[in-house]
Design a protein around this motif. Structure first.
Motif, PDB file in Angstrom:
ATOM      1  N   THR A   1      33.810  33.949  43.590  1.00 42.32           N
ATOM      2  CA  THR A   1      34.814  34.616  44.644  1.00 42.32           C
ATOM      3  C   THR A   1      34.603  36.013  44.513  1.00 42.32           C
ATOM      4  OG1 THR A   1      36.147  32.258  44.656  1.00 42.32           O
ATOM      5  CG2 THR A   1      37.266  34.372  45.627  1.00 42.32           C
ATOM      6  N   PRO A   2      35.529  36.406  43.548  1.00 41.45           N
ATOM      7  CA  PRO A   2      35.224  38.267  43.602  1.00 41.45           C
ATOM      8  C   PRO A   2      33.985  38.465  43.080  1.00 41.45           C
ATOM      9  CG  PRO A   2      36.673  37.099  41.848  1.00 41.45           C
ATOM     10  CD  PRO A   2      36.400  35.990  42.425  1.00 41.45           C
ATOM     11  N   LEU A   3      32.843  37.792  43.389  1.00 34.95           N
ATOM     12  CA  LEU A   3      31.587  38.089  42.942  1.00 34.95           C
ATOM     13  C   LEU A   3      30.871  38.521  45.148  1.00 34.95           C
ATOM     14  CD1 LEU A   3      29.635  37.036  39.880  1.00 34.95           C
ATOM     15  CD2 LEU A   3      30.141  39.260  40.575  1.00 34.95           C
ATOM     16  N   LEU A   4      31.334  37.548  45.722  1.00 32.35           N
ATOM     17  CA  LEU A   4      31.339  37.273  47.145  1.00 32.35           C
ATOM     18  C   LEU A   4      31.566  38.518  47.633  1.00 32.35           C
ATOM     19  CD1 LEU A   4      30.764  33.630  47.325  1.00 32.35           C
ATOM     20  CD2 LEU A   4      29.466  35.036  47.241  1.00 32.35           C
ATOM     21  N   MET A   5      32.593  38.512  47.292  1.00 27.85           N
ATOM     22  CA  MET A   5      33.657  39.170  47.432  1.00 27.85           C
ATOM     23  C   MET A   5      32.902  40.836  48.305  1.00 27.85           C
ATOM     24  SD  MET A   5      38.149  37.918  47.129  1.00 27.85           S
ATOM     25  CE  MET A   5      38.416  39.195  48.445  1.00 27.85           C
TER      26      MET A   5
ATOM     27  N   LEU B   1      24.436  36.452  39.766  1.00 26.07           N
ATOM     28  CA  LEU B   1      25.732  35.955  38.607  1.00 26.07           C
ATOM     29  C   LEU B   1      26.075  34.619  39.504  1.00 26.07           C
ATOM     30  CD1 LEU B   1      27.363  39.236  37.745  1.00 26.07           C
ATOM     31  CD2 LEU B   1      26.411  37.986  35.865  1.00 26.07           C
ATOM     32  N   VAL B   2      26.033  35.050  40.356  1.00 25.33           N
ATOM     33  CA  VAL B   2      26.634  33.953  41.302  1.00 25.33           C
ATOM     34  C   VAL B   2      25.546  32.080  40.517  1.00 25.33           C
ATOM     35  CG1 VAL B   2      26.862  32.206  43.024  1.00 25.33           C
ATOM     36  CG2 VAL B   2      27.689  34.707  43.210  1.00 25.33           C
TER      37      VAL B   2
ATOM     38  N   GLY C   1      32.313  30.828  36.461  1.00 33.47           N
ATOM     39  CA  GLY C   1      32.684  30.086  37.013  1.00 33.47           C
ATOM     40  C   GLY C   1      33.838  30.497  38.128  1.00 33.47           C
ATOM     41  N   PRO C   2      35.118  30.919  36.877  1.00 29.66           N
ATOM     42  CA  PRO C   2      36.010  32.273  38.387  1.00 29.66           C
ATOM     43  C   PRO C   2      35.870  33.325  39.044  1.00 29.66           C
ATOM     44  CG  PRO C   2      36.759  31.612  36.015  1.00 29.66           C
ATOM     45  CD  PRO C   2      34.707  31.052  36.108  1.00 29.66           C
ATOM     46  N   TRP C   3      34.733  34.077  38.405  1.00 32.58           N
ATOM     47  CA  TRP C   3      34.019  35.361  38.944  1.00 32.58           C
ATOM     48  C   TRP C   3      33.571  34.981  40.169  1.00 32.58           C
ATOM     49  CZ3 TRP C   3      35.894  39.239  37.211  1.00 32.58           C
ATOM     50  CH2 TRP C   3      37.210  39.649  36.430  1.00 32.58           C
TER      51      TRP C   3
END
Length: 331
Positions: free
Chosen positions: A51-55, A215-216, A47-49
């Protein structure tokens, strides 16, 4: 003079892996979604990852952009305008009509409107290529709709979904700037000042994008597994309808505007395929895990429908392209 296949440069390992990953992308995402529904526990830590994955995915998009991608804004302004208008009118309006007609739960309703108000997804460029559509127009539409997203997406969500849940339009704007604009700007700068490094990295970006989106999907579906099992069929039906209307009316808008067949295909796919990963990330950050569910399901479905449509069109060369080829042969 025709180029013999033996004279073409050999396919690199990165290109081959990226091509294979792209070909299997719909099935990979579909399998990931199914696994996360029935075995959500191991994927809750993702879950916390989101936003970084999308970036990282948006950084890859920025690194692939070239000056020619922006030049089409001037050369094909009418086609681009039709496509972007369809993107931000057809999908949000359809999403709002569906949630109003079906009287969905507020969190799900906001999620549907959010994914409907998102910019075009980068997978649409691949689908357009496979569909023998106008790839340059598709890339330009993705770029422009993405750059407009920090303004248009929060305003549309506020206007259409404000009656369901409180909408922090300013927060949405800042999140989209963080997730979309800053990584794209960094990618453009890397392309400008470190071109050799970017050439190496870009070859791996299709694989990175496939892994990132997978992963998202795992994270979002795992966080809403109970809701999917309880009301997933209804949400799936809404997502299928939203995607189908986007594909159909996108093509219709391009046809009414007098665009050629290749451009119609590009607009259709671009309008129907949303940046569902971005919508899922925004939903989890600013609303609830349930609000991210429509985007997660959309991410699975639009890749399946896009692949099917691209496969259908790939066997049918646009009529205007056939006529142009015939004219060149006659000349």
């Amino acid at each position: 003079m025709d180029t013999d296949a033996s004279t073409l440069p050999p396919e690199t390992t990165a290109a081959r892996i990226g091509r294979i990953a792209g070909a299997w992308f719909p099935l990979i995402v579909l399998a990931a979604g199914a696994i996360a529904v029935f075995v959500p526990g191991p994927f809750l830590v993702l879950g916390p990852w989101i936003t970084p994955l999308l970036m990282i995915i948006m950084l890859g998009m920025g690194m692939t952009l070239r000056a020619s991608d922006f030049a089409i804004v001037a050369r094909r302004s009418i086609a681009l305008l039709i496509g972007v208008l369809a993107q931000y009118i057809v999908m949000p309006t359809t999403g709002w009509m569906l949630v109003t007609l079906l009287q969905l739960d507020p969190a799900i309703a906001v999620g549907v409107i959010l994914v409907a108000s998102a910019p075009g997804g980068t997978a649409s460029n691949v689908m357009t290529y496979l569909a023998k559509g106008d790839v340059a127009l598709s890339v330009a539409m993705t770029t422009v709709s993405t750059l407009l997203a920090p303004i248009l997406t929060p305003l549309l969500v506020l206007f259409l979904a404000g009656s369901y849940l409180p909408v922090d339009a300013a927060g949405l704007f800042l999140s989209i700037v963080q997730i979309v604009l800053i990584p794209i700007a960094v990618g453009l700068l890397l392309r400008r000042f470190l071109p050799r490094l970017v050439d190496v990295l870009v070859a791996w970006m299709p694989l990175v994008s496939v892994v990132g989106i997978t992963l998202v999907v795992l994270a979002v579906v795992a966080g809403s597994a109970a809701t999917i099992l309880a009301s997933g069929l209804l949400i799936f039906a809404v997502v299928i309808a939203l995607n189908g209307v986007g594909l159909l009316l996108g093509y219709g808008a391009a046809r009414l505007a007098g665009l050629d067949e290749a451009s119609r295909r590009a607009v259709s796919i671009e309008v129907g395929m949303q940046n569902s990963g971005l919508a899922a990330g925004l939903a989890r950050t600013h609303f609830t895990p349930e609000a991210a569910l429509p985007a997660a399901i959309f991410s699975v479905w639009h890749n399946v429908s896009g692949s099917l449509l691209a496969g259908f069109w790939s066997r049918r060369v646009p009529a205007d392209a056939r006529r142009a080829a015939a004219a060149r042969g006659a000349g």
